[in-house]
Design a protein around this motif. Structure first.
Motif: not given
Length: 86
Positions: A40-44
């Protein structure tokens, strides 16, 4: 320095990090479901225009845990530097 709480199905992590160059450098991650939370952090990170997430660890077991995130490893003297393209 930033501090984020990421929660979702199968993960609940707290992330401390900062932007260094074109990478979001992780100073610390704690919680459950680290691999799912980092996804999820990757998307941010991608949405703000950075190219990678990076960290260093003293623990080889942690480096093995995150291998499924398509991590590039670089062995240093006492640590392993981890970089993941986003």
């Amino acid at each position: 320095m930033s501090l984020y709480q990421l929660t979702g199905e199968g993960y609940d992590i707290t992330v401390a990090g900062q932007i260094i160059g074109e990478s979001y450098y992780l100073w610390g991650v704690s919680g459950v479901g680290v691999v799912k939370g980092i996804k999820e952090l990757t998307e941010y990170v991608k949405n703000v225009g950075l190219t990678s997430i990076s960290a260093e660890t003293y623990f080889p077991a942690l480096a093995r845990l995150v291998k499924r995130l398509n991590i590039t490893e670089k062995a240093l003297t006492k640590t392993t530097h981890l970089t993941m393209r986003v």
